[in-house]
Design a protein around this motif. Structure first.
Motif, PDB file in Angstrom:
ATOM      1  N   PRO A   1      -9.805  -7.712   5.548  1.00  0.00           N
ATOM      2  CA  PRO A   1     -10.447  -6.590   4.853  1.00  0.00           C
ATOM      3  C   PRO A   1     -10.622  -6.873   3.361  1.00  0.00           C
ATOM      4  O   PRO A   1      -9.777  -7.513   2.743  1.00  0.00           O
ATOM      5  N   THR A   2     -11.708  -6.377   2.830  1.00  0.00           N
ATOM      6  CA  THR A   2     -11.987  -6.551   1.406  1.00  0.00           C
ATOM      7  C   THR A   2     -11.051  -5.684   0.571  1.00  0.00           C
ATOM      8  O   THR A   2     -10.444  -4.732   1.070  1.00  0.00           O
ATOM      9  N   ASN A   3     -10.981  -6.014  -0.710  1.00  0.00           N
ATOM     10  CA  ASN A   3     -10.202  -5.198  -1.645  1.00  0.00           C
ATOM     11  C   ASN A   3     -10.714  -3.762  -1.651  1.00  0.00           C
ATOM     12  O   ASN A   3      -9.931  -2.816  -1.711  1.00  0.00           O
ATOM     13  N   GLU A   4     -12.019  -3.609  -1.567  1.00  0.00           N
ATOM     14  CA  GLU A   4     -12.634  -2.269  -1.552  1.00  0.00           C
ATOM     15  C   GLU A   4     -12.169  -1.471  -0.334  1.00  0.00           C
ATOM     16  O   GLU A   4     -11.894  -0.275  -0.429  1.00  0.00           O
ATOM     17  N   ALA A   5     -12.055  -2.136   0.810  1.00  0.00           N
ATOM     18  CA  ALA A   5     -11.589  -1.460   2.031  1.00  0.00           C
ATOM     19  C   ALA A   5     -10.147  -0.985   1.860  1.00  0.00           C
ATOM     20  O   ALA A   5      -9.805   0.141   2.226  1.00  0.00           O
ATOM     21  N   ILE A   6      -9.302  -1.816   1.300  1.00  0.00           N
ATOM     22  CA  ILE A   6      -7.903  -1.447   1.099  1.00  0.00           C
ATOM     23  C   ILE A   6      -7.789  -0.334   0.065  1.00  0.00           C
ATOM     24  O   ILE A   6      -6.959   0.569   0.190  1.00  0.00           O
ATOM     25  N   ALA A   7      -8.650  -0.360  -0.945  1.00  0.00           N
ATOM     26  CA  ALA A   7      -8.626   0.670  -1.990  1.00  0.00           C
ATOM     27  C   ALA A   7      -8.963   2.057  -1.442  1.00  0.00           C
ATOM     28  O   ALA A   7      -8.624   3.064  -2.069  1.00  0.00           O
ATOM     29  N   LYS A   8      -9.575   2.129  -0.271  1.00  0.00           N
ATOM     30  CA  LYS A   8      -9.911   3.424   0.344  1.00  0.00           C
ATOM     31  C   LYS A   8      -8.689   4.089   0.989  1.00  0.00           C
ATOM     32  O   LYS A   8      -8.732   5.268   1.322  1.00  0.00           O
ATOM     33  N   LEU A   9      -7.621   3.325   1.187  1.00  0.00           N
ATOM     34  CA  LEU A   9      -6.406   3.896   1.762  1.00  0.00           C
ATOM     35  C   LEU A   9      -5.752   4.825   0.740  1.00  0.00           C
ATOM     36  O   LEU A   9      -5.882   4.602  -0.467  1.00  0.00           O
ATOM     37  N   PRO A  10      -5.025   5.834   1.202  1.00  0.00           N
ATOM     38  CA  PRO A  10      -4.295   6.688   0.259  1.00  0.00           C
ATOM     39  C   PRO A  10      -3.346   5.850  -0.597  1.00  0.00           C
ATOM     40  O   PRO A  10      -2.786   4.853  -0.133  1.00  0.00           O
ATOM     41  N   GLU A  11      -3.149   6.279  -1.822  1.00  0.00           N
ATOM     42  CA  GLU A  11      -2.334   5.535  -2.788  1.00  0.00           C
ATOM     43  C   GLU A  11      -0.933   5.227  -2.252  1.00  0.00           C
ATOM     44  O   GLU A  11      -0.430   4.116  -2.407  1.00  0.00           O
ATOM     45  N   ASN A  12      -0.296   6.198  -1.580  1.00  0.00           N
ATOM     46  CA  ASN A  12       1.062   5.970  -1.070  1.00  0.00           C
ATOM     47  C   ASN A  12       1.085   4.903   0.026  1.00  0.00           C
ATOM     48  O   ASN A  12       2.034   4.130   0.132  1.00  0.00           O
ATOM     49  N   GLU A  13       0.019   4.828   0.837  1.00  0.00           N
ATOM     50  CA  GLU A  13      -0.060   3.793   1.877  1.00  0.00           C
ATOM     51  C   GLU A  13      -0.252   2.421   1.245  1.00  0.00           C
ATOM     52  O   GLU A  13       0.364   1.444   1.676  1.00  0.00           O
ATOM     53  N   GLN A  14      -1.109   2.363   0.229  1.00  0.00           N
ATOM     54  CA  GLN A  14      -1.308   1.091  -0.468  1.00  0.00           C
ATOM     55  C   GLN A  14       0.008   0.605  -1.068  1.00  0.00           C
ATOM     56  O   GLN A  14       0.370  -0.567  -0.927  1.00  0.00           O
ATOM     57  N   GLN A  15       0.718   1.508  -1.719  1.00  0.00           N
ATOM     58  CA  GLN A  15       1.984   1.154  -2.354  1.00  0.00           C
ATOM     59  C   GLN A  15       2.966   0.608  -1.318  1.00  0.00           C
ATOM     60  O   GLN A  15       3.626  -0.405  -1.553  1.00  0.00           O
ATOM     61  N   ALA A  16       3.049   1.251  -0.163  1.00  0.00           N
ATOM     62  CA  ALA A  16       3.949   0.794   0.897  1.00  0.00           C
ATOM     63  C   ALA A  16       3.577  -0.616   1.368  1.00  0.00           C
ATOM     64  O   ALA A  16       4.454  -1.442   1.627  1.00  0.00           O
ATOM     65  N   LEU A  17       2.288  -0.904   1.445  1.00  0.00           N
ATOM     66  CA  LEU A  17       1.848  -2.222   1.907  1.00  0.00           C
ATOM     67  C   LEU A  17       2.238  -3.337   0.942  1.00  0.00           C
ATOM     68  O   LEU A  17       2.448  -4.476   1.349  1.00  0.00           O
ATOM     69  N   PHE A  18       2.328  -3.012  -0.340  1.00  0.00           N
ATOM     70  CA  PHE A  18       2.684  -4.015  -1.337  1.00  0.00           C
ATOM     71  C   PHE A  18       4.185  -4.095  -1.601  1.00  0.00           C
ATOM     72  O   PHE A  18       4.640  -5.011  -2.280  1.00  0.00           O
ATOM     73  N   GLU A  19       4.940  -3.132  -1.042  1.00  0.00           N
ATOM     74  CA  GLU A  19       6.373  -3.087  -1.339  1.00  0.00           C
ATOM     75  C   GLU A  19       7.277  -3.146  -0.116  1.00  0.00           C
ATOM     76  O   GLU A  19       8.453  -3.457  -0.239  1.00  0.00           O
ATOM     77  N   ASN A  20       6.761  -2.838   1.064  1.00  0.00           N
ATOM     78  CA  ASN A  20       7.599  -2.713   2.248  1.00  0.00           C
ATOM     79  C   ASN A  20       7.191  -3.770   3.275  1.00  0.00           C
ATOM     80  O   ASN A  20       6.080  -3.729   3.804  1.00  0.00           O
ATOM     81  N   LYS A  21       8.100  -4.701   3.559  1.00  0.00           N
ATOM     82  CA  LYS A  21       7.795  -5.801   4.475  1.00  0.00           C
ATOM     83  C   LYS A  21       7.373  -5.297   5.853  1.00  0.00           C
ATOM     84  O   LYS A  21       6.411  -5.790   6.438  1.00  0.00           O
ATOM     85  N   GLY A  22       8.082  -4.307   6.391  1.00  0.00           N
ATOM     86  CA  GLY A  22       7.762  -3.791   7.721  1.00  0.00           C
ATOM     87  C   GLY A  22       6.373  -3.182   7.779  1.00  0.00           C
ATOM     88  O   GLY A  22       5.602  -3.455   8.706  1.00  0.00           O
ATOM     89  N   ALA A  23       6.043  -2.359   6.785  1.00  0.00           N
ATOM     90  CA  ALA A  23       4.715  -1.729   6.745  1.00  0.00           C
ATOM     91  C   ALA A  23       3.631  -2.788   6.575  1.00  0.00           C
ATOM     92  O   ALA A  23       2.590  -2.745   7.236  1.00  0.00           O
ATOM     93  N   ALA A  24       3.887  -3.752   5.701  1.00  0.00           N
ATOM     94  CA  ALA A  24       2.914  -4.819   5.463  1.00  0.00           C
ATOM     95  C   ALA A  24       2.702  -5.655   6.725  1.00  0.00           C
ATOM     96  O   ALA A  24       1.571  -6.001   7.076  1.00  0.00           O
ATOM     97  N   ARG A  25       3.782  -5.934   7.426  1.00  0.00           N
ATOM     98  CA  ARG A  25       3.699  -6.760   8.643  1.00  0.00           C
ATOM     99  C   ARG A  25       2.910  -6.039   9.738  1.00  0.00           C
ATOM    100  O   ARG A  25       2.035  -6.624  10.373  1.00  0.00           O
ATOM    101  N   ARG A  26       3.217  -4.763   9.966  1.00  0.00           N
ATOM    102  CA  ARG A  26       2.488  -3.997  10.989  1.00  0.00           C
ATOM    103  C   ARG A  26       0.993  -3.958  10.657  1.00  0.00           C
ATOM    104  O   ARG A  26       0.147  -4.146  11.525  1.00  0.00           O
ATOM    105  N   PHE A  27       0.683  -3.698   9.402  1.00  0.00           N
ATOM    106  CA  PHE A  27      -0.709  -3.613   8.946  1.00  0.00           C
ATOM    107  C   PHE A  27      -1.416  -4.963   9.121  1.00  0.00           C
ATOM    108  O   PHE A  27      -2.513  -5.033   9.662  1.00  0.00           O
TER     109      PHE A  27
END
Length: 149
Positions: free
Chosen positions: A46-72
């Motif tokens: 996915p492009t940066n623009e696609a990821i930027a459409k996610l809610p801010e809290n979801e984006q933050q979790a993807l950059f900080e939480n290994k489990g959330a990042a792995r599932r995604f």
């Protein structure tokens, strides 16, 4: 003259400047080593623009939480090398994260779920990468239940 060696799936993803956020998510998910070896894999990047459409809290979790990042991240990977001509013959493909990708073909466009391929068939030594304009995620039906205290 010898052909330059193809990058790995991770290397090919890293070379796509419009997808640098997902590459960071792969690092948080601890998948960069796996995508530099083994395979074959198909990565829907996915492009940066696609990821930027996610809610801010979801984006933050993807950059900080290994489990959330792995599932995604695993929702964007399928086992095997699926170039566009192969995708055209698949109505569905399960991801490594157990998300069923629905592949649709119109006259000129191939979509994966609702994502359009922005760039396709980026060759890698251990698979192939397709850049997509939306994230691929399970639809979450979350029901909030209040506890009675």
């Amino acid at each position: 003259m010898a052909q330059p060696a193809l990058p790995t799936v991770y290397g090919a993803a890293s070379r796509e400047p419009e997808a640098s956020k997902f590459v960071m998510i792969l690092k948080v998910a601890d998948l960069s080593d796996q995508l530099n070896k083994n395979g074959p894999y198909t990565l829907f990047l996915p492009t940066n623009e696609a990821i930027a459409k996610l809610p801010e809290n979801e984006q933050q979790a993807l950059f900080e939480n290994k489990g959330a990042a792995r599932r995604f991240a695993l929702d964007h990977l399928i086992t095997g090398k699926a170039v566009v001509r192969n995708l055209r013959t698949l109505p569905q493909a399960p991801t490594m994260g157990n998300l069923d990708l629905n592949i649709h073909i119109s006259a000129r466009q191939l979509t994966v779920n609702d994502a359009h391929l922005v760039k396709s068939d980026i060759e890698a030594s251990n698979g192939v990468v397709h850049v997509v304009d939306q994230v691929l995620m399970k639809t979450q039906n979350v029901q909030l239940v209040q506890s009675e205290h």
